[in-house]
Scaffold this active site. Structure first.
Site, PDB file in Angstrom:
ATOM      1  N   ASP A  46      41.164  41.723  40.549  1.00 49.26           N
ATOM      2  CA  ASP A  46      41.981  40.627  40.019  1.00 49.26           C
ATOM      3  C   ASP A  46      42.821  40.025  41.133  1.00 49.26           C
ATOM      4  O   ASP A  46      43.760  40.636  41.630  1.00 49.26           O
ATOM      5  CB  ASP A  46      42.905  41.163  38.906  1.00 49.26           C
ATOM      6  CG  ASP A  46      43.701  40.036  38.254  1.00 49.26           C
ATOM      7  OD1 ASP A  46      43.184  39.429  37.301  1.00 49.26           O
ATOM      8  OD2 ASP A  46      44.828  39.741  38.717  1.00 49.26           O
ATOM      9  N   TYR A  51      48.099  34.551  45.479  1.00 45.98           N
ATOM     10  CA  TYR A  51      48.271  35.815  46.210  1.00 45.98           C
ATOM     11  C   TYR A  51      47.920  35.689  47.699  1.00 45.98           C
ATOM     12  O   TYR A  51      48.245  36.577  48.485  1.00 45.98           O
ATOM     13  CB  TYR A  51      47.452  36.954  45.582  1.00 45.98           C
ATOM     14  CG  TYR A  51      47.720  37.195  44.106  1.00 45.98           C
ATOM     15  CD1 TYR A  51      48.826  36.620  43.472  1.00 45.98           C
ATOM     16  CD2 TYR A  51      46.879  37.991  43.340  1.00 45.98           C
ATOM     17  CE1 TYR A  51      49.065  36.828  42.122  1.00 45.98           C
ATOM     18  CE2 TYR A  51      47.116  38.203  41.986  1.00 45.98           C
ATOM     19  CZ  TYR A  51      48.209  37.618  41.381  1.00 45.98           C
ATOM     20  OH  TYR A  51      48.432  37.824  40.051  1.00 45.98           O
ATOM     21  N   LYS A  76      42.662  32.818  39.877  1.00 52.23           N
ATOM     22  CA  LYS A  76      43.513  32.007  38.996  1.00 52.23           C
ATOM     23  C   LYS A  76      43.944  30.734  39.706  1.00 52.23           C
ATOM     24  O   LYS A  76      44.250  30.765  40.902  1.00 52.23           O
ATOM     25  CB  LYS A  76      44.781  32.799  38.606  1.00 52.23           C
ATOM     26  CG  LYS A  76      44.513  34.241  38.218  1.00 52.23           C
ATOM     27  CD  LYS A  76      45.762  34.978  37.774  1.00 52.23           C
ATOM     28  CE  LYS A  76      45.483  36.468  37.605  1.00 52.23           C
ATOM     29  NZ  LYS A  76      45.702  37.270  38.827  1.00 52.23           N
ATOM     30  N   HIS A 109      46.897  30.092  35.776  1.00 52.26           N
ATOM     31  CA  HIS A 109      47.851  31.169  36.064  1.00 52.26           C
ATOM     32  C   HIS A 109      49.098  31.115  35.164  1.00 52.26           C
ATOM     33  O   HIS A 109      49.548  32.125  34.659  1.00 52.26           O
ATOM     34  CB  HIS A 109      48.249  31.103  37.547  1.00 52.26           C
ATOM     35  CG  HIS A 109      48.656  32.408  38.132  1.00 52.26           C
ATOM     36  ND1 HIS A 109      48.399  32.758  39.443  1.00 52.26           N
ATOM     37  CD2 HIS A 109      49.318  33.470  37.604  1.00 52.26           C
ATOM     38  CE1 HIS A 109      48.875  33.972  39.682  1.00 52.26           C
ATOM     39  NE2 HIS A 109      49.441  34.424  38.588  1.00 52.26           N
ATOM     40  N   ASN A 243      44.610  56.442  39.508  1.00 53.20           N
ATOM     41  CA  ASN A 243      44.592  55.359  38.516  1.00 53.20           C
ATOM     42  C   ASN A 243      43.185  55.070  38.005  1.00 53.20           C
ATOM     43  O   ASN A 243      43.028  54.430  36.968  1.00 53.20           O
ATOM     44  CB  ASN A 243      45.181  54.076  39.124  1.00 53.20           C
ATOM     45  CG  ASN A 243      46.642  54.221  39.514  1.00 53.20           C
ATOM     46  OD1 ASN A 243      47.301  55.178  39.141  1.00 53.20           O
ATOM     47  ND2 ASN A 243      47.148  53.260  40.289  1.00 53.20           N
TER      48      ASN A 243
HETATM   49  N1  LIG Z   1      49.035  36.798  35.806  1.00 50.26           N
HETATM   50  C1  LIG Z   1      50.206  37.090  36.312  1.00 50.26           C
HETATM   51  O1  LIG Z   1      51.141  36.292  36.278  1.00 50.26           O
HETATM   52  C2  LIG Z   1      50.408  38.425  36.964  1.00 50.26           C
HETATM   53  C3  LIG Z   1      51.715  38.880  37.273  1.00 50.26           C
HETATM   54  C4  LIG Z   1      51.861  40.142  37.860  1.00 50.26           C
HETATM   55  C5  LIG Z   1      50.728  40.917  38.120  1.00 50.26           C
HETATM   56  N2  LIG Z   1      49.473  40.421  37.850  1.00 50.26           N
HETATM   57  C6  LIG Z   1      48.245  41.228  38.136  1.00 50.26           C
HETATM   58  O2  LIG Z   1      48.439  42.570  37.693  1.00 50.26           O
HETATM   59  C7  LIG Z   1      48.225  43.457  38.787  1.00 50.26           C
HETATM   60  C8  LIG Z   1      49.050  44.713  38.644  1.00 50.26           C
HETATM   61  O3  LIG Z   1      50.428  44.413  38.524  1.00 50.26           O
HETATM   62  P1  LIG Z   1      51.501  44.644  39.686  1.00 50.26           P
HETATM   63  O4  LIG Z   1      50.816  44.684  40.990  1.00 50.26           O
HETATM   64  O5  LIG Z   1      52.568  43.644  39.486  1.00 50.26           O
HETATM   65  O6  LIG Z   1      52.161  46.053  39.333  1.00 50.26           O
HETATM   66  P2  LIG Z   1      51.651  47.467  38.790  1.00 50.26           P
HETATM   67  O7  LIG Z   1      50.195  47.625  38.953  1.00 50.26           O
HETATM   68  O8  LIG Z   1      52.266  47.662  37.438  1.00 50.26           O
HETATM   69  O9  LIG Z   1      52.431  48.463  39.775  1.00 50.26           O
HETATM   70  C9  LIG Z   1      52.188  48.467  41.152  1.00 50.26           C
HETATM   71  C10 LIG Z   1      53.263  49.335  41.810  1.00 50.26           C
HETATM   72  O10 LIG Z   1      53.171  50.682  41.332  1.00 50.26           O
HETATM   73  C11 LIG Z   1      52.911  51.566  42.412  1.00 50.26           C
HETATM   74  N3  LIG Z   1      51.893  52.536  41.925  1.00 50.26           N
HETATM   75  C12 LIG Z   1      50.609  52.246  41.586  1.00 50.26           C
HETATM   76  N4  LIG Z   1      49.977  53.358  41.168  1.00 50.26           N
HETATM   77  C13 LIG Z   1      50.866  54.373  41.230  1.00 50.26           C
HETATM   78  C14 LIG Z   1      50.786  55.746  40.929  1.00 50.26           C
HETATM   79  N5  LIG Z   1      49.655  56.301  40.482  1.00 50.26           N
HETATM   80  N6  LIG Z   1      51.911  56.503  41.111  1.00 50.26           N
HETATM   81  C15 LIG Z   1      53.054  55.955  41.571  1.00 50.26           C
HETATM   82  N7  LIG Z   1      53.195  54.645  41.856  1.00 50.26           N
HETATM   83  C16 LIG Z   1      52.100  53.843  41.702  1.00 50.26           C
HETATM   84  C17 LIG Z   1      52.403  50.708  43.565  1.00 50.26           C
HETATM   85  O11 LIG Z   1      52.784  51.266  44.816  1.00 50.26           O
HETATM   86  P3  LIG Z   1      51.859  51.270  46.138  1.00 50.26           P
HETATM   87  O12 LIG Z   1      51.017  50.023  46.178  1.00 50.26           O
HETATM   88  O13 LIG Z   1      52.871  51.324  47.240  1.00 50.26           O
HETATM   89  O14 LIG Z   1      51.021  52.515  46.076  1.00 50.26           O
HETATM   90  C18 LIG Z   1      53.133  49.406  43.307  1.00 50.26           C
HETATM   91  O15 LIG Z   1      54.455  49.471  43.819  1.00 50.26           O
HETATM   92  C19 LIG Z   1      48.595  42.589  40.002  1.00 50.26           C
HETATM   93  O16 LIG Z   1      48.156  43.149  41.219  1.00 50.26           O
HETATM   94  C20 LIG Z   1      47.934  41.294  39.627  1.00 50.26           C
HETATM   95  O17 LIG Z   1      46.539  41.395  39.850  1.00 50.26           O
HETATM   96  C21 LIG Z   1      49.315  39.204  37.272  1.00 50.26           C
HETATM   97  C1  LIG Z   2      57.158  35.191  40.836  1.00 56.11           C
HETATM   98  C2  LIG Z   2      56.290  35.502  39.667  1.00 56.11           C
HETATM   99  C3  LIG Z   2      54.885  35.090  39.863  1.00 56.11           C
HETATM  100  C4  LIG Z   2      54.004  36.216  39.513  1.00 56.11           C
HETATM  101  C5  LIG Z   2      52.561  35.832  39.561  1.00 56.11           C
HETATM  102  C6  LIG Z   2      51.715  37.048  39.719  1.00 56.11           C
HETATM  103  O1  LIG Z   2      50.455  36.874  39.187  1.00 56.11           O
END
Ligand SMILES: NC(=O)c1ccc[n+]([C@@H]2O[C@H](COP(=O)([O-])OP(=O)(O)OC[C@H]3O[C@@H](n4cnc5c(N)ncnc54)[C@H](OP(=O)(O)O)[C@@H]3O)[C@@H](O)[C@H]2O)c1
Ligand SMILES: CCCCCCO
Length: 282
Positions: A46, A51, A76, A109, A243
Site C-alpha cells: 500500500d 508518500y 492513491k 486519498h 506482523n
Molecule cells: N489513507 C490514509 O490516509 C492513510 C493514513 C495513514 C496510514 N495509511 C496506510 O496504512 C499503513 C499503516 O499505517 P501507519 O504506517 O500509519 O501505522 P501503523 O502500521 O499502525 O504503525 C506503524 C508503527 O508501528 C511500529 N510497529 C510496527 N509493527 C510493530 C510491532 N510488531 N511491534 C512494535 N511496533 C511496531 C512501526 O515501527 P518501525 O517501522 O520503526 O518498526 C511504526 O512506528 C501506512 O503505511 C499506509 O500505507 C493510510
Molecule cells: C498528514 C496526514 C496525511 C496522512 C496520509 C497518509 O496516507
C-alpha cells in the site's frame, strides 16, 4: 506459517487481507524495506503519490523475481490533483514511477471539499475511466465519510470496491464501517496499530500474554477477525515477520469484544478528521 486469506471485492477481484504499508518510509530505505517484505511473504503493498516512494516500491517489485500477477499494488491520487486532467496526468506518473502498466487498486486519498467547479464526484468519474481502460483493476476511496459515499451512490455508476479509513482499537470508526458493509464496500483499516500507540495498552498486553502472542499480533488479528484489510508498516525485519504471522491462531470472541470496548470515539483518532482536512501539497 499459514497462508494469508484473500478477500473478494465487489468487482470480482481478490485482495490479500494482509499487506505492507509504506507511509513514512523514507525513499532511501524503501527499496530495502519492500524487498524484505516481499521476501517474508507479503504480496500486497500500500503506497500513495503522497508518500514519495513509488519509484522505490517499483524497483523492489522488479528486482524481487516475483511475477507481476502475484503482487497486489495499491496507490492513491494525491490531494491537489482532483481536476480530471490533473488526475489523469498524476495517474500516469504513478504508473511510470512504479514501472507498471496497471495497478491493482487506485484510491482517491482524501475527499477534499470543492476545490474548483467540480469536486470528488468528478474525480471519481475520472477513476471510473482508469477502471474501464484496465489500468486500475479496482478503484476505491480513502477517508470517505458516509455523506461522501452517499453522494457517489447518487451521482456516479461504480460503487467503490474499497474505502480505506482510520481504524484501530482506540478508534473503531463503526459508523463508516457499517455503511461500507451494508453497501458491499470492503473496509481497509489504516494505521491498524495506531502507529504503535495501542501496543502498550494493558488490556491488549493481558490478552497477548494469555495466548502467547505479541500485542501487535493480537491487534492485527482483531482487525482480521472483524473482516477488515490491514497493511501494518514497519522498517524492522523481526516486526515485519511478527506482523505477517496472523493466520495460524484465533482470538476468542470474548477477547474481540473486550478489545472493541477500548474505542474512545472521536478522541481516539490519531489522523485528521476527513470532514475538515484540506491539505494540498505544494
Ligand atoms: N489513507 C490514509 O490516509 C492513510 C493514513 C495513514 C496510514 N495509511 C496506510 O496504512 C499503513 C499503516 O499505517 P501507519 O504506517 O500509519 O501505522 P501503523 O502500521 O499502525 O504503525 C506503524 C508503527 O508501528 C511500529 N510497529 C510496527 N509493527 C510493530 C510491532 N510488531 N511491534 C512494535 N511496533 C511496531 C512501526 O515501527 P518501525 O517501522 O520503526 O518498526 C511504526 O512506528 C501506512 O503505511 C499506509 O500505507 C493510510
Ligand atoms: C498528514 C496526514 C496525511 C496522512 C496520509 C497518509 O496516507
Amino acid at each position: 506459517m499459514s497462508a494469508v486469506k484473500n478477500i473478494t471485492l465487489n468487482d470480482g477481484h481478490t485482495i490479500p487481507q494482509l499487506g505492507f504499508g509504506v507511509f513514512k518510509i523514507d525513499p532511501k530505505d524503501a527499496v530495502e524495506a519492500v524487498s524484505k517484505a516481499l521476501e517474508i511473504g507479503y504480496r500486497h503493498i500500500d503506497t500513495a503519490q503522497m508518500y514519495g516512494n513509488e519509484k522505490q516500491v517499483g524497483e523492489a517489485i522488479r528486482t524481487s523475481g516475483l511475477e507481476r500477477g502475484d503482487i497486489f499494488v495499491t496507490s492513491k491520487l494525491n490531494n491537489g490533483f482532483h481536476r480530471p486532467d490533473d488526475a489523469r496526468k498524476a495517474f500516469e506518473t504513478t504508473l511510470s514511477d512504479l514501472g507498471l502498466d496497471y495497478v491493482d487498486l487506485f484510491l482517491i486519498h482524501w475527499p477534499l471539499p470543492t476545490l474548483y467547479d467540480g469536486d470528488f464526484v468528478s474525480t471519481w468519474k475520472t477513476l471510473e475511466e482508469f477502471h474501464r481502460d484496465g489500468r486500475a483493476r479496482s478503484i476505491g476511496v480513502s477517508n470517505f465519510q458516509t455523506a461522501h459515499l452517499k453522494r457517489l451512490a447518487d451521482e456516479t455508476e461504480i460503487v467503490p470496491a474499497i474505502n480505506q479509513i482510520e481504524v484501530h482499537p482506540y478508534f473503531s470508526n463503526q459508523e463508516v464501517r457499517s455503511y461500507d458493509q451494508a453497501h458491499q464496500i470492503a473496509t481497509e483499516a489504516w494505521s491498524p496499530l495506531a502507529q504503535g500507540k495501542v501496543l502498550h495498552d494493558p488490556t491488549i498486553n493481558q490478552i497477548a500474554q494469555k495466548i502467547g502472542k505479541t500485542p501487535a499480533q493480537v491487534v492485527l488479528r482483531w482487525h482480521i477477525q472483524r473482516g477488515d484489510i490491514v497493511f501494518p508498516k514497519s522498517v524492522t525485519p523481526p516486526r515485519m515477520k511478527e506482523n505477517f504471522d496472523l493466520f495460524d491462531f484465533e482470538l476468542d470472541p470474548s477477547d474481540i469484544e473486550t478489545i472493541s470496548k477500548l474505542d474512545k470515539g472521536e478522541h481516539g483518532r490519531i489522523g485528521p478528521n476527513p470532514d475538515t482536512f484540506d491539505y494540498i501539497p505544494k
